[in-house]
Motif scaffolding. Structure first.
Motif, PDB file in Angstrom:
ATOM      1  N   UNK A  66      21.168  26.911 -33.793  1.00 57.44           N
ATOM      2  CA  UNK A  66      20.155  27.895 -33.391  1.00 57.44           C
ATOM      3  C   UNK A  66      19.910  27.824 -31.883  1.00 57.44           C
ATOM      4  N   UNK A  67      19.783  26.597 -31.358  1.00 53.62           N
ATOM      5  CA  UNK A  67      19.575  26.438 -29.911  1.00 53.62           C
ATOM      6  C   UNK A  67      20.793  26.913 -29.124  1.00 53.62           C
ATOM      7  N   UNK A  68      21.995  26.653 -29.674  1.00 53.43           N
ATOM      8  CA  UNK A  68      23.209  27.123 -29.000  1.00 53.43           C
ATOM      9  C   UNK A  68      23.241  28.648 -28.929  1.00 53.43           C
ATOM     10  N   UNK A  69      22.812  29.295 -30.004  1.00 54.34           N
ATOM     11  CA  UNK A  69      22.775  30.760 -29.995  1.00 54.34           C
ATOM     12  C   UNK A  69      21.787  31.276 -28.951  1.00 54.34           C
ATOM     13  N   UNK A  70      20.626  30.602 -28.852  1.00 54.93           N
ATOM     14  CA  UNK A  70      19.627  31.029 -27.861  1.00 54.93           C
ATOM     15  C   UNK A  70      20.175  30.850 -26.446  1.00 54.93           C
ATOM     16  N   UNK A  71      20.810  29.687 -26.202  1.00 57.06           N
ATOM     17  CA  UNK A  71      21.371  29.429 -24.871  1.00 57.06           C
ATOM     18  C   UNK A  71      22.482  30.425 -24.552  1.00 57.06           C
ATOM     19  N   UNK A  72      23.342  30.705 -25.550  1.00 59.01           N
ATOM     20  CA  UNK A  72      24.427  31.670 -25.334  1.00 59.01           C
ATOM     21  C   UNK A  72      23.873  33.056 -25.019  1.00 59.01           C
ATOM     22  N   UNK A  73      22.806  33.455 -25.726  1.00 63.50           N
ATOM     23  CA  UNK A  73      22.187  34.758 -25.468  1.00 63.50           C
ATOM     24  C   UNK A  73      21.616  34.822 -24.050  1.00 63.50           C
ATOM     25  N   UNK A  74      20.976  33.725 -23.634  1.00 61.60           N
ATOM     26  CA  UNK A  74      20.418  33.706 -22.280  1.00 61.60           C
ATOM     27  C   UNK A  74      21.524  33.775 -21.229  1.00 61.60           C
ATOM     28  N   UNK A  75      22.621  33.052 -21.491  1.00 61.11           N
ATOM     29  CA  UNK A  75      23.748  33.090 -20.544  1.00 61.11           C
ATOM     30  C   UNK A  75      24.331  34.495 -20.468  1.00 61.11           C
ATOM     31  N   UNK A  76      24.456  35.151 -21.630  1.00 64.08           N
ATOM     32  CA  UNK A  76      24.966  36.527 -21.633  1.00 64.08           C
ATOM     33  C   UNK A  76      24.021  37.468 -20.886  1.00 64.08           C
ATOM     34  N   UNK A  77      22.708  37.263 -21.089  1.00 64.22           N
ATOM     35  CA  UNK A  77      21.736  38.102 -20.377  1.00 64.22           C
ATOM     36  C   UNK A  77      21.845  37.896 -18.868  1.00 64.22           C
ATOM     37  N   UNK A  78      21.991  36.623 -18.469  1.00 64.77           N
ATOM     38  CA  UNK A  78      22.123  36.341 -17.035  1.00 64.77           C
ATOM     39  C   UNK A  78      23.404  36.965 -16.484  1.00 64.77           C
ATOM     40  N   UNK A  79      24.493  36.859 -17.276  1.00 67.97           N
ATOM     41  CA  UNK A  79      25.756  37.452 -16.835  1.00 67.97           C
ATOM     42  C   UNK A  79      25.642  38.967 -16.711  1.00 67.97           C
ATOM     43  N   UNK A  80      24.973  39.583 -17.698  1.00 69.92           N
ATOM     44  CA  UNK A  80      24.788  41.042 -17.635  1.00 69.92           C
ATOM     45  C   UNK A  80      23.910  41.430 -16.446  1.00 69.92           C
ATOM     46  N   UNK A  81      22.855  40.655 -16.215  1.00 71.20           N
ATOM     47  CA  UNK A  81      21.992  40.940 -15.065  1.00 71.20           C
ATOM     48  C   UNK A  81      22.756  40.784 -13.754  1.00 71.20           C
ATOM     49  N   UNK A  82      23.628  39.773 -13.730  1.00 73.98           N
ATOM     50  CA  UNK A  82      24.433  39.573 -12.519  1.00 73.98           C
ATOM     51  C   UNK A  82      25.358  40.763 -12.282  1.00 73.98           C
ATOM     52  N   UNK A  83      25.959  41.257 -13.363  1.00 77.53           N
ATOM     53  CA  UNK A  83      26.834  42.421 -13.221  1.00 77.53           C
ATOM     54  C   UNK A  83      26.040  43.639 -12.762  1.00 77.53           C
ATOM     55  N   UNK A  84      24.839  43.797 -13.339  1.00 74.50           N
ATOM     56  CA  UNK A  84      24.004  44.932 -12.922  1.00 74.50           C
ATOM     57  C   UNK A  84      23.616  44.812 -11.449  1.00 74.50           C
ATOM     58  N   UNK A  85      23.246  43.583 -11.056  1.00 71.64           N
ATOM     59  CA  UNK A  85      22.886  43.376  -9.652  1.00 71.64           C
ATOM     60  C   UNK A  85      24.078  43.632  -8.736  1.00 71.64           C
ATOM     61  N   UNK A  86      25.251  43.213  -9.203  1.00 71.69           N
ATOM     62  CA  UNK A  86      26.449  43.435  -8.401  1.00 71.69           C
ATOM     63  C   UNK A  86      26.729  44.930  -8.245  1.00 71.69           C
ATOM     64  N   UNK A  87      26.580  45.664  -9.353  1.00 73.91           N
ATOM     65  CA  UNK A  87      26.784  47.115  -9.288  1.00 73.91           C
ATOM     66  C   UNK A  87      25.765  47.763  -8.359  1.00 73.91           C
TER      67      UNK A  87
END
Length: 215
Positions: A132-153
């Protein structure tokens, strides 16, 4: 009077202080058995003679007591000891002892399995929480990655906007300076139309070229 050990055949003054070697030796025939054992031929002979005398006495109506006392000499060392009395308690069955041991072992195994089951449940709970904690951490990492892509765009878009604005500003600025320099050159004449500063137009054109290169 010395006493004789029934087992090893050694003669001692006091049997209480005697330490037997446990090596059986008959005092009658020197064979490897106790002196009072029925294996001894001498003891067998004495028993047979005694039995014969008793039978003879039973056959007579009036036994001769003097004859018995004269011919029969009782010696306790010549006869085996009486068997010990049987215990009143029941003997322990070896099979029951084995069954009790087996039941105890099974009980220990059951307790061990219970402990293993409890530890297994704890481990499964730990794995579930970890997943469960791994899923939460993975979701946060994906959110950060998506935010980074949005910021880059957004950064790329802002950079394009800035470049466009800068180009537009440069074009407007150069056009404005060209008009300004043309106006200055037009004003650099006297009433007769002669230039007041002959080098002014060249200087302004040189400034304009340098400005275009800098931009």
């Amino acid at each position: 009077i010395k006493e004789t050990c029934r087992t090893c055949g050694e003669q001692v003054d006091d049997m209480k202080n005697h330490t037997c070697s446990k090596i059986e030796k008959c005092i009658h025939c020197d064979q490897n058995h106790k002196s009072s054992s029925l294996k001894c031929p001498v003891v067998k002979s004495v028993h047979a003679e005694l039995t014969r005398k008793i039978l003879q006495l039973n056959n007579h109506s009036t036994p001769d007591t003097n004859l018995m006392n004269k011919n029969i000499i009782f010696n306790s060392t010549n006869f085996p000891p009486s068997p010990p009395p049987k215990s009143s308690t029941l003997s322990i069955n070896p099979m029951m002892v084995k069954l009790d041991e087996l039941i105890n072992k099974l009980s220990e195994v059951k307790n061990h399995l219970t402990n293993l089951e409890a530890n297994h449940d704890k481990f499964e709970q730990f794995i579930l929480e970890k997943n469960c904690n791994d899923e939460i951490v993975t979701k946060k990492i994906n959110d950060i990655s998506n935010n980074h892509m949005d910021l880059k765009k957004n950064g790329v878009q802002q950079s394009l906007y800035i470049d466009r604005h800068e180009n537009l500003f440069c074009k407007l600025l150069i056009s404005m300076f060209e008009d300004l320099f043309s106006f200055i050159v037009a004003q650099n004449c006297d009433k007769r139309g002669n230039p007041l500063d002959a080098d002014l137009k060249c200087k302004l054109n040189r400034y304009l070229v340098q400005m275009k290169k800098a931009i």
